[in-house]
Design an enzyme around this catalytic site. Structure first.
Site, mmCIF file in Angstrom:
data_model
loop_
_atom_site.group_PDB
_atom_site.id
_atom_site.type_symbol
_atom_site.label_atom_id
_atom_site.label_comp_id
_atom_site.label_asym_id
_atom_site.label_seq_id
_atom_site.Cartn_x
_atom_site.Cartn_y
_atom_site.Cartn_z
ATOM 1 N N HIS A 190 4.417 7.614 -1.172
ATOM 2 C CA HIS A 190 5.600 6.514 -0.552
ATOM 3 C C HIS A 190 5.836 6.713 -2.373
ATOM 4 O O HIS A 190 6.620 5.455 -2.395
ATOM 5 C CB HIS A 190 5.010 5.749 0.077
ATOM 6 C CG HIS A 190 4.741 4.142 0.108
ATOM 7 N ND1 HIS A 190 2.766 4.601 -0.095
ATOM 8 C CD2 HIS A 190 4.450 3.442 -0.551
ATOM 9 C CE1 HIS A 190 2.471 3.948 -0.263
ATOM 10 N NE2 HIS A 190 3.186 3.322 -0.950
ATOM 11 N N ASP A 191 4.991 6.532 -3.244
ATOM 12 C CA ASP A 191 5.277 6.024 -4.249
ATOM 13 C C ASP A 191 5.679 7.377 -5.106
ATOM 14 O O ASP A 191 5.852 6.750 -6.880
ATOM 15 C CB ASP A 191 3.776 5.486 -5.039
ATOM 16 C CG ASP A 191 3.349 3.876 -4.425
ATOM 17 O OD1 ASP A 191 4.235 3.119 -3.394
ATOM 18 O OD2 ASP A 191 2.059 4.176 -3.771
ATOM 19 N N ASP B 292 -5.253 -0.141 -0.662
ATOM 20 C CA ASP B 292 -4.241 -0.609 -1.690
ATOM 21 C C ASP B 292 -4.892 -0.671 -3.144
ATOM 22 O O ASP B 292 -6.057 -1.559 -3.017
ATOM 23 C CB ASP B 292 -2.895 -1.235 -0.931
ATOM 24 C CG ASP B 292 -1.386 -1.421 -1.982
ATOM 25 O OD1 ASP B 292 -1.237 -0.177 -1.182
ATOM 26 O OD2 ASP B 292 -1.659 -2.401 -2.535
ATOM 27 N N ASP C 52 -3.344 0.111 6.697
ATOM 28 C CA ASP C 52 -3.526 0.348 4.898
ATOM 29 C C ASP C 52 -3.569 -1.479 4.809
ATOM 30 O O ASP C 52 -3.527 -2.229 5.462
ATOM 31 C CB ASP C 52 -1.705 -0.041 4.538
ATOM 32 C CG ASP C 52 -1.371 0.845 3.971
ATOM 33 O OD1 ASP C 52 -2.158 0.090 2.346
ATOM 34 O OD2 ASP C 52 -0.708 1.766 2.714
ATOM 35 N N GLU D 172 -7.041 3.952 -2.644
ATOM 36 C CA GLU D 172 -5.785 4.447 -3.867
ATOM 37 C C GLU D 172 -6.550 3.955 -4.933
ATOM 38 O O GLU D 172 -6.152 2.903 -5.492
ATOM 39 C CB GLU D 172 -4.198 3.286 -3.566
ATOM 40 C CG GLU D 172 -3.710 4.214 -4.693
ATOM 41 C CD GLU D 172 -2.122 3.052 -4.768
ATOM 42 O OE1 GLU D 172 -1.485 3.389 -4.597
ATOM 43 O OE2 GLU D 172 -2.817 1.534 -4.666
HETATM 44 C C1 GLC Z 1 -0.123 0.263 -4.163
HETATM 45 C C2 GLC Z 1 1.331 1.117 -2.656
HETATM 46 C C3 GLC Z 1 2.656 0.339 -3.285
HETATM 47 C C4 GLC Z 1 2.248 -1.003 -3.756
HETATM 48 C C5 GLC Z 1 2.135 -1.450 -4.871
HETATM 49 C C6 GLC Z 1 1.297 -2.916 -3.902
HETATM 50 O O1 GLC Z 1 0.215 1.076 -5.674
HETATM 51 O O2 GLC Z 1 1.026 1.638 -2.229
HETATM 52 O O3 GLC Z 1 4.033 0.788 -2.907
HETATM 53 O O4 GLC Z 1 4.037 -1.702 -4.557
HETATM 54 O O5 GLC Z 1 0.689 -1.116 -4.370
HETATM 55 O O6 GLC Z 1 0.616 -3.448 -3.538
#
Ligand code: GLC
Length: 541
Positions: A333-334, A201, A99, A268
Protein backbone atom coordinates in the site's frame (compact mmCIF):
# COMPACT_ATOMS: atom_id res chain seq x y z
CA UNK A 1 2.58 -28.82 4.61
CA UNK A 2 3.19 -29.33 8.32
CA UNK A 3 0.98 -27.15 10.42
CA UNK A 4 3.69 -25.32 12.31
CA UNK A 5 5.56 -23.93 9.32
CA UNK A 6 2.63 -22.51 7.36
CA UNK A 7 4.35 -19.11 7.08
CA UNK A 8 7.42 -20.73 5.53
CA UNK A 9 5.60 -22.46 2.68
CA UNK A 10 2.34 -20.56 2.45
CA UNK A 11 1.30 -17.47 0.52
CA UNK A 12 0.26 -14.17 2.14
CA UNK A 13 -2.29 -11.71 0.76
CA UNK A 14 -2.38 -8.12 1.96
CA UNK A 15 -5.74 -6.43 2.39
CA UNK A 16 -5.92 -2.65 2.67
CA UNK A 17 -9.23 -2.72 4.53
CA UNK A 18 -10.59 0.70 3.48
CA UNK A 19 -10.44 -0.45 -0.12
CA UNK A 20 -11.36 -4.12 -0.15
CA UNK A 21 -15.12 -4.44 0.33
CA UNK A 22 -17.67 -2.14 1.93
CA UNK A 23 -20.66 -3.84 3.58
CA UNK A 24 -22.68 -0.87 4.86
CA UNK A 25 -22.65 1.68 2.06
CA UNK A 26 -20.44 4.29 3.73
CA UNK A 27 -17.88 3.98 0.94
CA UNK A 28 -15.20 2.55 3.26
CA UNK A 29 -14.27 -1.11 3.26
CA UNK A 30 -14.84 -2.99 6.51
CA UNK A 31 -14.49 -6.30 8.35
CA UNK A 32 -17.87 -7.66 7.30
CA UNK A 33 -16.85 -6.84 3.74
CA UNK A 34 -13.65 -8.87 4.12
CA UNK A 35 -15.69 -11.72 5.56
CA UNK A 36 -17.99 -11.64 2.55
CA UNK A 37 -15.00 -11.98 0.23
CA UNK A 38 -13.10 -14.77 1.97
CA UNK A 39 -14.16 -17.16 -0.77
CA UNK A 40 -12.22 -15.10 -3.31
CA UNK A 41 -9.09 -15.75 -1.27
CA UNK A 42 -9.86 -19.45 -1.05
CA UNK A 43 -10.41 -19.65 -4.81
CA UNK A 44 -7.16 -17.76 -5.34
CA UNK A 45 -5.43 -20.30 -3.15
CA UNK A 46 -3.61 -18.13 -0.62
CA UNK A 47 -2.91 -19.33 2.92
CA UNK A 48 -2.88 -16.19 5.04
CA UNK A 49 -4.30 -12.69 5.07
CA UNK A 50 -2.55 -9.64 6.48
CA UNK A 51 -4.93 -6.77 7.15
CA UNK A 52 -3.56 -3.22 7.40
CA UNK A 53 -4.62 -1.45 10.66
CA UNK A 54 -8.26 -1.69 11.76
CA UNK A 55 -7.96 -0.13 15.23
CA UNK A 56 -9.61 3.08 16.48
CA UNK A 57 -7.83 5.94 14.79
CA UNK A 58 -8.38 9.59 13.86
CA UNK A 59 -7.23 8.39 10.40
CA UNK A 60 -4.58 11.09 9.94
CA UNK A 61 -2.56 8.29 8.29
CA UNK A 62 -5.52 5.98 7.60
CA UNK A 63 -5.17 3.76 10.62
CA UNK A 64 -1.40 3.94 11.11
CA UNK A 65 -2.18 6.53 13.82
CA UNK A 66 -3.76 4.41 16.53
CA UNK A 67 -5.68 5.84 19.49
CA UNK A 68 -6.57 2.48 21.05
CA UNK A 69 -4.57 -0.66 20.33
CA UNK A 70 -7.20 -3.02 21.72
CA UNK A 71 -10.38 -2.27 19.82
CA UNK A 72 -11.76 -1.92 16.30
CA UNK A 73 -12.49 1.42 14.64
CA UNK A 74 -16.27 1.85 14.16
CA UNK A 75 -15.72 2.46 10.44
CA UNK A 76 -14.37 -1.09 10.17
CA UNK A 77 -16.73 -2.86 12.60
CA UNK A 78 -16.65 -4.18 16.14
CA UNK A 79 -14.60 -6.58 18.24
CA UNK A 80 -17.40 -9.12 17.99
CA UNK A 81 -17.32 -8.76 14.22
CA UNK A 82 -13.56 -9.25 14.31
CA UNK A 83 -13.95 -12.46 16.29
CA UNK A 84 -16.41 -13.72 13.69
CA UNK A 85 -13.95 -12.86 10.93
CA UNK A 86 -11.18 -14.81 12.68
CA UNK A 87 -13.35 -17.88 13.11
CA UNK A 88 -14.70 -17.76 9.56
CA UNK A 89 -11.20 -17.34 8.14
CA UNK A 90 -9.95 -20.23 10.24
CA UNK A 91 -12.90 -22.37 9.20
CA UNK A 92 -11.71 -21.94 5.61
CA UNK A 93 -8.12 -22.80 6.50
CA UNK A 94 -6.95 -19.18 6.20
CA UNK A 95 -4.58 -17.63 8.75
CA UNK A 96 -5.14 -14.06 9.85
CA UNK A 97 -2.32 -11.63 10.54
CA UNK A 98 -2.77 -8.12 11.92
CA UNK A 99 -0.73 -4.97 11.46
CA UNK A 100 1.11 -4.03 14.67
CA UNK A 101 2.20 -0.38 14.79
CA UNK A 102 4.68 -0.10 17.66
CA UNK A 103 6.80 2.89 16.60
CA UNK A 104 4.17 5.53 17.21
CA UNK A 105 0.65 6.11 18.47
CA UNK A 106 -1.88 8.73 17.46
CA UNK A 107 -1.53 12.06 19.24
CA UNK A 108 -5.09 11.32 20.44
CA UNK A 109 -3.99 8.16 22.25
CA UNK A 110 -4.57 8.62 26.00
CA UNK A 111 -0.91 7.74 26.63
CA UNK A 112 0.25 10.70 24.57
CA UNK A 113 -2.38 13.05 25.94
CA UNK A 114 -1.10 12.23 29.43
CA UNK A 115 2.52 12.45 28.31
CA UNK A 116 2.10 15.91 26.84
CA UNK A 117 0.03 17.22 29.77
CA UNK A 118 3.04 18.02 32.01
CA UNK A 119 6.77 17.40 32.19
CA UNK A 120 6.22 15.58 35.47
CA UNK A 121 3.50 13.27 34.16
CA UNK A 122 4.34 9.58 34.82
CA UNK A 123 3.84 8.89 31.09
CA UNK A 124 6.15 11.77 30.02
CA UNK A 125 8.97 9.34 29.31
CA UNK A 126 6.74 7.05 27.21
CA UNK A 127 7.47 9.34 24.25
CA UNK A 128 10.64 11.12 23.06
CA UNK A 129 10.70 14.62 24.53
CA UNK A 130 13.74 16.91 24.19
CA UNK A 131 14.57 20.50 25.00
CA UNK A 132 14.87 22.91 22.10
CA UNK A 133 18.28 23.52 20.54
CA UNK A 134 20.06 26.66 21.86
CA UNK A 135 18.48 28.70 19.04
CA UNK A 136 15.02 27.46 20.03
CA UNK A 137 14.76 25.15 17.00
CA UNK A 138 14.39 21.36 16.90
CA UNK A 139 16.81 19.32 19.05
CA UNK A 140 18.55 17.75 16.03
CA UNK A 141 18.34 17.45 12.23
CA UNK A 142 16.16 14.34 12.01
CA UNK A 143 13.49 14.49 9.33
CA UNK A 144 9.96 13.10 9.20
CA UNK A 145 9.37 10.48 6.51
CA UNK A 146 6.43 12.61 5.42
CA UNK A 147 8.42 15.85 4.98
CA UNK A 148 9.69 18.51 7.39
CA UNK A 149 11.42 18.03 10.73
CA UNK A 150 10.79 14.96 12.88
CA UNK A 151 10.14 17.29 15.82
CA UNK A 152 7.18 19.41 16.88
CA UNK A 153 7.27 21.92 19.72
CA UNK A 154 4.65 21.55 22.41
CA UNK A 155 4.33 25.19 23.57
CA UNK A 156 2.58 24.30 26.85
CA UNK A 157 5.54 22.32 28.21
CA UNK A 158 8.31 23.97 26.15
CA UNK A 159 9.75 20.74 24.71
CA UNK A 160 9.79 19.07 21.32
CA UNK A 161 8.47 15.55 20.71
CA UNK A 162 9.82 13.24 18.06
CA UNK A 163 7.67 11.88 15.22
CA UNK A 164 9.17 9.83 12.40
CA UNK A 165 5.96 10.40 10.42
CA UNK A 166 3.18 12.98 10.94
CA UNK A 167 3.09 15.23 13.99
CA UNK A 168 -0.15 13.35 14.74
CA UNK A 169 2.00 10.17 15.10
CA UNK A 170 4.31 10.74 18.09
CA UNK A 171 7.07 8.12 18.47
CA UNK A 172 7.00 5.91 21.54
CA UNK A 173 10.12 5.53 23.67
CA UNK A 174 11.05 1.86 23.33
CA UNK A 175 13.92 2.30 25.80
CA UNK A 176 11.28 2.62 28.52
CA UNK A 177 10.47 -0.84 29.97
CA UNK A 178 6.89 0.23 30.74
CA UNK A 179 6.32 0.97 27.05
CA UNK A 180 7.68 -2.42 26.07
CA UNK A 181 5.50 -4.16 28.62
CA UNK A 182 2.39 -2.28 27.49
CA UNK A 183 3.06 -3.06 23.85
CA UNK A 184 3.71 -6.72 24.62
CA UNK A 185 0.32 -6.77 26.30
CA UNK A 186 -1.20 -5.47 23.07
CA UNK A 187 0.29 -8.43 21.21
CA UNK A 188 -1.13 -10.82 23.82
CA UNK A 189 -4.57 -9.21 23.57
CA UNK A 190 -4.82 -10.14 19.89
CA UNK A 191 -3.02 -13.47 20.20
CA UNK A 192 -5.62 -14.50 22.78
CA UNK A 193 -8.30 -13.63 20.24
CA UNK A 194 -6.71 -16.13 17.89
CA UNK A 195 -4.69 -14.07 15.42
CA UNK A 196 -1.86 -15.95 13.74
CA UNK A 197 0.72 -13.21 13.85
CA UNK A 198 1.64 -9.64 13.04
CA UNK A 199 3.20 -7.57 10.33
CA UNK A 200 5.25 -5.10 12.36
CA UNK A 201 5.19 -1.54 11.03
CA UNK A 202 8.55 0.31 10.61
CA UNK A 203 10.22 -2.23 12.85
CA UNK A 204 13.71 -0.83 12.24
CA UNK A 205 12.89 2.54 13.80
CA UNK A 206 11.79 1.61 17.30
CA UNK A 207 15.04 2.56 19.03
CA UNK A 208 16.65 5.94 18.44
CA UNK A 209 20.16 7.02 19.36
CA UNK A 210 20.36 7.58 23.12
CA UNK A 211 22.28 10.82 22.53
CA UNK A 212 20.01 12.00 19.70
CA UNK A 213 23.00 12.81 17.47
CA UNK A 214 22.50 14.56 14.12
CA UNK A 215 22.20 12.29 11.10
CA UNK A 216 25.06 12.67 8.57
CA UNK A 217 24.50 13.97 5.02
CA UNK A 218 23.50 11.44 2.34
CA UNK A 219 26.13 11.74 -0.41
CA UNK A 220 23.74 10.17 -2.93
CA UNK A 221 20.98 12.71 -2.34
CA UNK A 222 19.86 14.70 -5.36
CA UNK A 223 17.49 17.65 -5.35
CA UNK A 224 13.92 16.70 -6.21
CA UNK A 225 14.19 13.31 -4.47
CA UNK A 226 12.12 12.41 -1.43
CA UNK A 227 13.27 15.17 0.96
CA UNK A 228 13.44 12.70 3.87
CA UNK A 229 16.49 11.11 2.19
CA UNK A 230 18.64 14.20 2.63
CA UNK A 231 20.40 12.62 5.63
CA UNK A 232 21.46 9.03 6.16
CA UNK A 233 19.22 7.74 8.96
CA UNK A 234 22.24 6.53 10.94
CA UNK A 235 21.05 7.59 14.39
CA UNK A 236 17.30 7.34 13.91
CA UNK A 237 16.96 3.82 12.54
CA UNK A 238 18.38 0.27 12.82
CA UNK A 239 20.22 0.93 16.08
CA UNK A 240 22.37 -1.75 17.79
CA UNK A 241 19.74 -2.30 20.49
CA UNK A 242 17.17 -3.57 17.96
CA UNK A 243 18.02 -7.31 18.08
CA UNK A 244 17.20 -7.34 21.77
CA UNK A 245 13.88 -5.54 21.24
CA UNK A 246 12.91 -7.92 18.45
CA UNK A 247 13.90 -11.03 20.41
CA UNK A 248 11.66 -9.91 23.28
CA UNK A 249 8.75 -9.43 20.90
CA UNK A 250 9.40 -12.84 19.40
CA UNK A 251 9.29 -14.49 22.83
CA UNK A 252 5.89 -12.94 23.49
CA UNK A 253 4.53 -14.32 20.24
CA UNK A 254 6.24 -17.72 20.57
CA UNK A 255 4.54 -18.25 23.90
CA UNK A 256 1.30 -18.61 21.91
CA UNK A 257 2.70 -21.06 19.36
CA UNK A 258 2.05 -24.74 19.78
CA UNK A 259 2.82 -27.89 17.87
CA UNK A 260 -0.31 -27.45 15.77
CA UNK A 261 0.42 -23.94 14.61
CA UNK A 262 3.04 -21.29 15.11
CA UNK A 263 2.45 -17.55 15.24
CA UNK A 264 4.49 -15.35 12.98
CA UNK A 265 6.21 -11.97 13.03
CA UNK A 266 6.84 -10.19 9.74
CA UNK A 267 8.98 -7.06 9.85
CA UNK A 268 8.53 -4.02 7.64
CA UNK A 269 12.20 -3.21 6.98
CA UNK A 270 13.47 -1.01 4.19
CA UNK A 271 17.15 -1.81 4.77
CA UNK A 272 20.16 -2.85 2.70
CA UNK A 273 20.48 -6.62 2.42
CA UNK A 274 23.28 -7.03 4.95
CA UNK A 275 21.24 -5.17 7.57
CA UNK A 276 17.94 -6.77 6.60
CA UNK A 277 19.10 -10.31 7.28
CA UNK A 278 20.24 -9.28 10.77
CA UNK A 279 16.52 -9.17 11.68
CA UNK A 280 16.35 -12.96 11.52
CA UNK A 281 18.17 -12.55 14.82
CA UNK A 282 20.68 -15.39 14.58
CA UNK A 283 22.18 -15.68 18.07
CA UNK A 284 25.54 -17.19 19.09
CA UNK A 285 23.98 -20.64 19.31
CA UNK A 286 22.73 -20.35 15.72
CA UNK A 287 19.10 -20.01 16.80
CA UNK A 288 16.98 -17.51 14.88
CA UNK A 289 15.26 -15.38 17.51
CA UNK A 290 14.21 -12.39 15.42
CA UNK A 291 11.23 -12.02 13.10
CA UNK A 292 10.53 -15.10 10.99
CA UNK A 293 9.99 -12.99 7.87
CA UNK A 294 11.91 -9.72 7.51
CA UNK A 295 10.10 -8.33 4.47
CA UNK A 296 12.33 -8.49 1.40
CA UNK A 297 11.37 -5.49 -0.75
CA UNK A 298 14.14 -5.83 -3.32
CA UNK A 299 11.79 -6.60 -6.20
CA UNK A 300 10.03 -3.30 -5.55
CA UNK A 301 13.15 -1.27 -6.32
CA UNK A 302 14.56 -3.72 -8.88
CA UNK A 303 15.37 -3.00 -12.48
CA UNK A 304 13.21 -5.40 -14.52
CA UNK A 305 15.97 -7.05 -16.46
CA UNK A 306 17.03 -10.69 -16.36
CA UNK A 307 20.54 -9.96 -15.19
CA UNK A 308 19.74 -7.55 -12.41
CA UNK A 309 17.06 -9.84 -11.00
CA UNK A 310 19.38 -12.84 -11.31
CA UNK A 311 22.02 -10.92 -9.34
CA UNK A 312 19.67 -9.83 -6.60
CA UNK A 313 18.19 -13.30 -6.11
CA UNK A 314 21.67 -14.84 -5.90
CA UNK A 315 22.83 -12.17 -3.45
CA UNK A 316 19.73 -12.63 -1.29
CA UNK A 317 20.08 -16.41 -1.26
CA UNK A 318 23.75 -16.05 -0.30
CA UNK A 319 23.05 -13.58 2.49
CA UNK A 320 20.41 -15.68 4.30
CA UNK A 321 21.50 -17.21 7.59
CA UNK A 322 21.15 -20.98 7.92
CA UNK A 323 17.54 -22.01 8.44
CA UNK A 324 16.15 -18.58 7.57
CA UNK A 325 12.90 -18.40 5.60
CA UNK A 326 13.27 -16.23 2.49
CA UNK A 327 10.37 -14.11 1.26
CA UNK A 328 9.45 -11.93 -1.71
CA UNK A 329 7.11 -8.99 -2.24
CA UNK A 330 6.01 -7.24 -5.46
CA UNK A 331 4.06 -4.39 -3.94
CA UNK A 332 2.16 -2.96 -1.02
CA UNK A 333 0.00 0.00 0.00
CA UNK A 334 3.03 2.31 0.10
CA UNK A 335 4.53 1.64 -3.34
CA UNK A 336 3.35 2.02 -6.93
CA UNK A 337 1.65 -1.13 -8.19
CA UNK A 338 3.66 -3.74 -10.07
CA UNK A 339 1.48 -3.50 -13.21
CA UNK A 340 2.21 0.24 -13.39
CA UNK A 341 5.90 -0.13 -12.61
CA UNK A 342 6.64 -2.71 -15.28
CA UNK A 343 3.65 -2.68 -17.65
CA UNK A 344 1.03 -5.38 -18.30
CA UNK A 345 3.28 -7.94 -20.03
CA UNK A 346 6.10 -7.92 -17.52
CA UNK A 347 3.47 -7.93 -14.75
CA UNK A 348 2.56 -11.48 -15.84
CA UNK A 349 6.22 -12.44 -15.76
CA UNK A 350 6.52 -10.84 -12.33
CA UNK A 351 3.64 -13.00 -11.07
CA UNK A 352 5.48 -16.10 -12.26
CA UNK A 353 8.71 -14.91 -10.67
CA UNK A 354 7.04 -14.19 -7.33
CA UNK A 355 5.29 -17.55 -7.24
CA UNK A 356 8.24 -19.68 -8.32
CA UNK A 357 11.12 -18.18 -6.33
CA UNK A 358 12.19 -19.84 -3.10
CA UNK A 359 10.50 -17.93 -0.32
CA UNK A 360 7.14 -16.91 1.06
CA UNK A 361 5.32 -14.64 -1.42
CA UNK A 362 3.13 -11.75 -0.30
CA UNK A 363 0.51 -10.52 -2.79
CA UNK A 364 -1.04 -7.07 -2.62
CA UNK A 365 -4.82 -6.99 -3.13
CA UNK A 366 -5.79 -6.22 -6.71
CA UNK A 367 -2.46 -7.25 -8.20
CA UNK A 368 -4.07 -10.61 -8.95
CA UNK A 369 -6.32 -8.84 -11.48
CA UNK A 370 -3.55 -6.56 -12.72
CA UNK A 371 -4.89 -3.37 -11.13
CA UNK A 372 -2.82 -0.31 -11.99
CA UNK A 373 -2.11 2.97 -10.21
CA UNK A 374 -4.95 5.41 -10.61
CA UNK A 375 -4.32 9.10 -11.30
CA UNK A 376 -5.77 11.14 -8.45
CA UNK A 377 -6.54 14.82 -9.01
CA UNK A 378 -5.17 17.34 -6.49
CA UNK A 379 -8.71 17.91 -5.17
CA UNK A 380 -9.18 14.19 -4.53
CA UNK A 381 -5.94 13.58 -2.63
CA UNK A 382 -6.43 11.67 0.61
CA UNK A 383 -2.92 10.56 1.50
CA UNK A 384 -1.17 12.83 4.04
CA UNK A 385 2.21 12.14 2.40
CA UNK A 386 0.98 13.59 -0.92
CA UNK A 387 -0.59 16.52 0.91
CA UNK A 388 2.70 17.36 2.63
CA UNK A 389 5.06 16.66 -0.28
CA UNK A 390 2.83 17.25 -3.31
CA UNK A 391 3.52 16.56 -6.95
CA UNK A 392 6.58 14.32 -6.65
CA UNK A 393 4.89 11.00 -7.18
CA UNK A 394 5.27 10.05 -3.52
CA UNK A 395 1.55 9.94 -2.72
CA UNK A 396 0.05 6.53 -2.08
CA UNK A 397 -3.59 7.02 -3.12
CA UNK A 398 -2.97 5.67 -6.66
CA UNK A 399 -2.25 2.17 -5.33
CA UNK A 400 -5.05 2.20 -2.74
CA UNK A 401 -8.13 2.46 -4.97
CA UNK A 402 -11.12 0.17 -4.36
CA UNK A 403 -10.95 -3.49 -5.32
CA UNK A 404 -12.73 -4.22 -8.59
CA UNK A 405 -15.10 -7.12 -8.03
CA UNK A 406 -17.61 -7.00 -10.88
CA UNK A 407 -19.28 -4.75 -13.41
CA UNK A 408 -22.02 -3.86 -10.90
CA UNK A 409 -22.17 -0.18 -9.88
CA UNK A 410 -18.97 0.92 -8.12
CA UNK A 411 -17.39 -2.39 -9.17
CA UNK A 412 -19.33 -4.14 -6.41
CA UNK A 413 -17.10 -2.43 -3.84
CA UNK A 414 -19.81 -0.28 -2.25
CA UNK A 415 -23.43 0.75 -2.65
CA UNK A 416 -22.39 4.28 -1.65
CA UNK A 417 -19.66 6.63 -2.83
CA UNK A 418 -16.18 5.11 -2.57
CA UNK A 419 -13.75 6.99 -0.29
CA UNK A 420 -11.28 7.03 -3.19
CA UNK A 421 -12.15 6.91 -6.87
CA UNK A 422 -12.23 3.63 -8.77
CA UNK A 423 -9.91 2.94 -11.70
CA UNK A 424 -11.51 3.76 -15.04
CA UNK A 425 -11.13 0.17 -16.25
CA UNK A 426 -13.24 -1.45 -13.51
CA UNK A 427 -16.10 -2.55 -15.71
CA UNK A 428 -13.74 -4.81 -17.72
CA UNK A 429 -10.98 -5.43 -15.21
CA UNK A 430 -12.71 -7.14 -12.32
CA UNK A 431 -12.72 -10.45 -10.50
CA UNK A 432 -15.97 -11.71 -11.99
CA UNK A 433 -14.91 -11.08 -15.59
CA UNK A 434 -11.41 -12.45 -15.10
CA UNK A 435 -12.63 -15.60 -13.38
CA UNK A 436 -14.39 -16.50 -16.65
CA UNK A 437 -11.42 -15.64 -18.87
CA UNK A 438 -8.77 -18.35 -19.31
CA UNK A 439 -6.30 -15.71 -20.51
CA UNK A 440 -6.77 -13.31 -17.58
CA UNK A 441 -4.28 -12.29 -14.93
CA UNK A 442 -6.53 -13.84 -12.28
CA UNK A 443 -6.49 -17.18 -14.07
CA UNK A 444 -2.69 -16.98 -14.29
CA UNK A 445 -2.41 -16.23 -10.57
CA UNK A 446 -4.76 -19.09 -9.70
CA UNK A 447 -2.84 -21.51 -11.92
CA UNK A 448 0.56 -20.49 -10.56
CA UNK A 449 -0.63 -20.71 -6.96
CA UNK A 450 -2.18 -24.14 -7.58
CA UNK A 451 1.06 -25.27 -9.22
CA UNK A 452 3.14 -23.98 -6.32
CA UNK A 453 0.94 -25.89 -3.90
CA UNK A 454 1.06 -29.08 -5.97
CA UNK A 455 4.80 -29.14 -6.64
CA UNK A 456 7.03 -29.68 -3.60
CA UNK A 457 9.97 -28.36 -5.65
CA UNK A 458 8.19 -25.02 -5.91
CA UNK A 459 6.90 -24.68 -2.38
CA UNK A 460 9.82 -26.11 -0.47
CA UNK A 461 12.63 -26.91 -2.90
CA UNK A 462 16.14 -25.46 -3.06
CA UNK A 463 17.00 -22.63 -5.38
CA UNK A 464 19.52 -23.35 -8.11
CA UNK A 465 20.65 -20.38 -10.21
CA UNK A 466 21.19 -21.27 -13.88
CA UNK A 467 23.28 -19.25 -16.29
CA UNK A 468 21.26 -16.43 -17.83
CA UNK A 469 21.33 -16.23 -21.60
CA UNK A 470 20.46 -12.90 -23.19
CA UNK A 471 17.24 -11.64 -21.70
CA UNK A 472 16.25 -14.96 -20.16
CA UNK A 473 16.36 -15.36 -16.40
CA UNK A 474 16.70 -19.06 -15.61
CA UNK A 475 16.65 -21.01 -12.38
CA UNK A 476 15.68 -24.40 -11.09
CA UNK A 477 13.92 -25.48 -7.93
CA UNK A 478 14.75 -28.89 -6.53
CA UNK A 479 13.16 -31.13 -3.97
CA UNK A 480 14.47 -34.67 -3.59
CA UNK A 481 14.36 -36.21 -7.09
CA UNK A 482 12.09 -33.50 -8.44
CA UNK A 483 13.46 -30.59 -10.48
CA UNK A 484 11.48 -27.74 -11.95
CA UNK A 485 13.04 -25.22 -14.34
CA UNK A 486 11.77 -21.65 -14.65
CA UNK A 487 12.61 -19.58 -17.73
CA UNK A 488 11.57 -15.93 -17.82
CA UNK A 489 12.11 -13.95 -20.99
CA UNK A 490 12.41 -10.29 -20.01
CA UNK A 491 13.10 -9.27 -23.60
CA UNK A 492 10.90 -7.88 -26.36
CA UNK A 493 12.25 -10.51 -28.79
CA UNK A 494 11.91 -14.29 -28.99
CA UNK A 495 14.47 -16.35 -27.12
CA UNK A 496 15.56 -19.93 -27.74
CA UNK A 497 16.49 -22.34 -24.96
CA UNK A 498 18.44 -25.53 -25.59
CA UNK A 499 16.49 -28.70 -24.74
CA UNK A 500 19.63 -30.27 -23.26
CA UNK A 501 19.31 -27.81 -20.40
CA UNK A 502 15.85 -29.10 -19.49
CA UNK A 503 14.94 -32.26 -17.58
CA UNK A 504 14.46 -35.06 -20.13
CA UNK A 505 10.85 -35.78 -20.91
CA UNK A 506 9.58 -32.75 -19.03
CA UNK A 507 6.58 -30.67 -19.99
CA UNK A 508 5.51 -27.05 -19.78
CA UNK A 509 3.58 -26.91 -16.50
CA UNK A 510 2.66 -23.25 -16.83
CA UNK A 511 3.19 -20.32 -19.13
CA UNK A 512 2.41 -16.63 -18.91
CA UNK A 513 1.11 -17.07 -22.46
CA UNK A 514 -2.16 -18.96 -22.31
CA UNK A 515 -1.82 -20.47 -25.75
CA UNK A 516 1.31 -22.47 -24.93
CA UNK A 517 0.90 -26.10 -23.99
CA UNK A 518 2.52 -29.44 -24.20
CA UNK A 519 5.75 -31.27 -24.00
CA UNK A 520 9.24 -29.95 -24.53
CA UNK A 521 10.34 -31.13 -27.95
CA UNK A 522 13.79 -32.26 -28.86
CA UNK A 523 14.40 -28.83 -30.38
CA UNK A 524 15.14 -25.43 -28.86
CA UNK A 525 12.27 -24.17 -26.76
CA UNK A 526 11.19 -20.85 -28.26
CA UNK A 527 10.03 -18.33 -25.71
CA UNK A 528 7.73 -15.60 -27.01
CA UNK A 529 8.55 -11.98 -26.08
CA UNK A 530 7.97 -11.52 -22.32
CA UNK A 531 7.01 -15.15 -21.92
CA UNK A 532 7.75 -17.12 -18.79
CA UNK A 533 7.44 -20.90 -18.49
CA UNK A 534 7.67 -23.44 -15.71
CA UNK A 535 8.99 -26.79 -16.89
CA UNK A 536 8.89 -30.07 -15.01
CA UNK A 537 6.75 -33.14 -14.52
CA UNK A 538 3.07 -33.28 -13.74
CA UNK A 539 3.94 -35.57 -10.83
CA UNK A 540 7.25 -36.68 -9.36
CA UNK A 541 9.10 -39.02 -11.78
C1 GLC B 1 4.58 2.13 7.31
C2 GLC B 1 3.24 1.90 6.66
C3 GLC B 1 2.79 3.20 6.08
C4 GLC B 1 2.61 4.19 7.19
C5 GLC B 1 3.89 4.32 7.99
C6 GLC B 1 3.63 5.01 9.29
O1 GLC B 1 5.56 2.46 6.41
O2 GLC B 1 3.34 0.87 5.75
O3 GLC B 1 1.60 3.05 5.36
O4 GLC B 1 2.23 5.44 6.67
O5 GLC B 1 4.44 3.09 8.32
O6 GLC B 1 2.96 4.17 10.18
Amino acid sequence: MSADDWWRHGIFYQIYPRSFQDSNGDGIGDLDGIRARLDHLVALGVDAVWISPIYPSPMADFGYDISDYCDIDPCFGTLAGFDTLVSEAHARGLKLVLDFVPNHTSDRHPWFMQSRSARGNPRRDWYLWRDPAPDGGPPNNWLSNFGGPAWTLDPATGQYYCHSFLKEQPDLNWRNPEVRAAMHEVLRFWLRRGVDGFRVDVLSDLIKDAQFRDNPPNPAFVAGQDPAHRWLPLYSTDRPEMPQVVAEMRRVVDAFSDAASSRVLIGELYLPLSRLVAYYGRNDAGVLEGVQLPFNFQLIAAQWQARSIDRLVRDYEAALPAGAAPNWVLGNHDKPRIASRVGPQLARLAAMLLLTLRGTPTLYYGDEIGMTDVAITPEEVQDPFEKRVPGRGLGRDPQRTPMQWSDAPQAGFTTGTPWLRLADDWSERNVEAQARDPASMLTLYRQLIALRRAQPALNRGDYEALECEGDVLAYARRFEAQRVVVLLNFGAGEAAWEPTLLPAGSIVLASTHPTRAGSVENAPLLLAPYEGVVIGFASAP
